[in-house]
Write a protein that holds these residues in place. Structure first.
Motif, PDB file in Angstrom:
ATOM      1  N   PHE A 133      65.532 -10.153 -44.836  1.00 28.67           N
ATOM      2  CA  PHE A 133      66.411  -9.155 -45.451  1.00 28.67           C
ATOM      3  C   PHE A 133      67.130  -8.338 -44.382  1.00 28.67           C
ATOM      4  O   PHE A 133      68.326  -8.051 -44.504  1.00 28.67           O
ATOM      5  CB  PHE A 133      65.624  -8.235 -46.376  1.00 28.67           C
ATOM      6  N   ALA A 159      69.899 -15.864 -47.062  1.00 25.73           N
ATOM      7  CA  ALA A 159      69.128 -15.773 -48.311  1.00 25.73           C
ATOM      8  C   ALA A 159      68.419 -17.080 -48.642  1.00 25.73           C
ATOM      9  O   ALA A 159      67.355 -17.067 -49.260  1.00 25.73           O
ATOM     10  CB  ALA A 159      70.038 -15.365 -49.469  1.00 25.73           C
ATOM     11  N   GLN A 217      64.644 -17.420 -47.612  1.00 27.06           N
ATOM     12  CA  GLN A 217      63.587 -16.610 -48.209  1.00 27.06           C
ATOM     13  C   GLN A 217      62.495 -17.493 -48.817  1.00 27.06           C
ATOM     14  O   GLN A 217      62.786 -18.560 -49.355  1.00 27.06           O
ATOM     15  CB  GLN A 217      64.155 -15.697 -49.309  1.00 27.06           C
ATOM     16  N   TYR A 266      67.859  -7.956 -52.597  1.00 28.27           N
ATOM     17  CA  TYR A 266      68.672  -7.739 -51.402  1.00 28.27           C
ATOM     18  C   TYR A 266      69.672  -6.597 -51.608  1.00 28.27           C
ATOM     19  O   TYR A 266      70.003  -5.871 -50.669  1.00 28.27           O
ATOM     20  CB  TYR A 266      69.407  -9.028 -50.991  1.00 28.27           C
TER      21      TYR A 266
END
Length: 112
Positions: A10, A51, A54, A66
């Protein structure tokens, strides 16, 4: 380990997205050279891939969580690079957003 990986990804995503948008802003709004915008577009592309790394497999959950990181990160970026000084409402809102991130990402869930 999964929590640490999530947090680091993140932070990486926020740096790429916010930094990329800032670079474009500098080029368009502040009269910097065109290549600043080009670097910004590259950084925004890097954000797009972050992303996918993740550990959680749910796109909607990752992007929703996020969003809270983006809010807090944007305020911190403004402090670091633009001399922005958040007021207590900025700080309170950011804290609420980060609490939301924690609930979305780390709340215990039943395996379904």
């Amino acid at each position: 380990m999964a929590i640490a990986k999530t947090i680091l990804l993140f932070i990486f995503a926020a740096a790429a997205e916010i930094g990329g948008a800032w670079l474009v802003w500098q080029s368009v709004r502040e009269g910097r050279a065109w290549w600043w915008a080009g670097l910004g577009v590259i950084a925004l592309g890097i954000y797009g891939f972050a992303a996918t790394l993740q550990p959680d497999a749910h796109f909607g959950r990752i992007l929703a969580a996020y969003g809270g990181v983006f809010v807090a990160g944007s305020l911190m970026w403004g402090i670091a690079f633009d001399g922005f000084r958040p007021d207590r409402w900025d700080i309170a809102g950011s804290a609420i957003c980060l609490l939301g991130v924690a609930v979305i990402m780390f709340a215990p869930r039943n395996a379904a």
